[in-house]
Write an enzyme that holds these catalytic residues in place. Structure first.
Site, PDB file in Angstrom:
ATOM      1  N   ASP A  47       6.395   7.979  -3.528  1.00 42.67           N
ATOM      2  CA  ASP A  47       5.640   7.226  -2.724  1.00 42.67           C
ATOM      3  C   ASP A  47       6.145   7.523  -1.093  1.00 42.67           C
ATOM      4  O   ASP A  47       7.312   7.531  -0.841  1.00 42.67           O
ATOM      5  CB  ASP A  47       5.664   5.804  -2.940  1.00 42.67           C
ATOM      6  CG  ASP A  47       5.045   4.700  -2.346  1.00 42.67           C
ATOM      7  OD1 ASP A  47       4.869   5.172  -1.095  1.00 42.67           O
ATOM      8  OD2 ASP A  47       4.409   3.762  -2.906  1.00 42.67           O
ATOM      9  N   SER A  78       0.447   6.308   0.453  1.00 50.95           N
ATOM     10  CA  SER A  78       0.412   5.513  -0.705  1.00 50.95           C
ATOM     11  C   SER A  78      -1.054   5.041  -1.016  1.00 50.95           C
ATOM     12  O   SER A  78      -2.077   5.860  -0.998  1.00 50.95           O
ATOM     13  CB  SER A  78       1.454   4.178  -0.864  1.00 50.95           C
ATOM     14  OG  SER A  78       1.703   3.810  -1.939  1.00 50.95           O
TER      15      SER A  78
END
Length: 271
Positions: free
Chosen positions: A156, A40
């Site tokens: 993510d 991320s």
């Protein structure tokens, strides 16, 4: 001979700016990572670092960022599977990394992790377009539109692999330093006030429990686990970025000698 250093940079939204400060402290101390894995926001900072961009240059730009410069609202969020898209973020990152840069073009070996919604779970991205990969790794479920790669629908990586320490170890690192900027996402925060906050808290709860479990099982190959003290800073709000940077920088300064000792000696170093 100096051991090789691998750094795992965890997910963290706006709290991930602490990674910039941490790496800046290492740059000042003359410590260079040999391998980097990110998730991320950690993947974004890691890619910039591996592309050879100075963390001081990144700091100057990132502290001026606003949400309007990073994301755009999707006209039909339901059909596009996310409230926002990351087209603006992609263009901004392309100024530094290059729109067509591939993993093998980076100056330092780099990997990032994403979550495949089509059944593969955690996916380690190590080839192809770097921008596509870090955008996929950073696409928070429900917030950003997923990224399609072949038969995969990627979001993510923090959902399943918040701090990719195992990945950087497999890359060949002798010494693994893991930086987790999220810590306990649930215990110190007020109750959610609406549907979106409730959904994000649900993800954070799973994330925290998964990370705790994986940290316990993988401490055998993690030499140093670091958590900058970011208090109750909200990872989903683009503010207090200067504070995140400073806390990451402090963590780096406090630990450069431990890292140096790990690289130069076989002696264990306590956290």
């Amino acid at each position: 001979m100096r051991k090789t250093l691998g750094i795992a940079l965890g997910a963290g939204g706006s709290r991930g700016v602490a990674h910039v400060g941490f790496l800046r402290a290492l740059e000042e101390a003359g410590i260079q990572a040999d391998f980097v894995a990110g998730c991320s926001m950690g993947s974004i900072v890691g890619a910039l670092y591996c592309a050879g961009i100075s963390m001081e240059e990144v700091r100057e730009r990132v502290l001026k960022l606003r949400l309007s410069q990073i994301a755009s609202l999707n006209i039909n969020a339901m059909r596009q599977n996310g409230v926002f898209n990351m087209n603006k973020a992609r263009k901004l990152l392309a100024e530094y990394i290059g729109a067509e840069t591939r993993f093998q073009d980076l100056k330092t070996p780099f990997r990032c992790v994403a979550t495949d919604l089509n059944g593969k779970g955690t996916v380690v991205l190590s080839e192809g377009n770097v921008l596509d990969s870090i955008v996929a790794s950073s696409s928070v479920p429900g917030v950003f539109t997923p990224v399609t790669m072949g038969d995969m629908m990627l979001l993510d990586g923090g959902v399943l692999e918040r701090v990719p320490a195992k990945v950087v170890k497999r890359m060949g690192a002798d010494v693994v330093v893991a930086v987790d900027v999220l810590g306990d996402l649930v215990g110190s925060r007020p109750a959610p006030k609406n549907l979106i906050e409730t959904f994000l808290r649900y993800i954070d709860t799973i994330d925290t429990q998964t990370t705790r479990s994986k940290r316990r099982s993988r401490m055998g190959h993690i030499d140093l686990w670091l958590e900058p003290d970011l208090g109750t800073m909200d990872q989903y709000q683009v503010k207090n970025l200067a504070t995140a940077y400073e806390k990451g920088y402090e963590t780096g300064k406090e630990n450069v000698e431990k890292i140096r000792a790990l690289l130069e000696s076989d002696a264990a170093v306590e956290e």
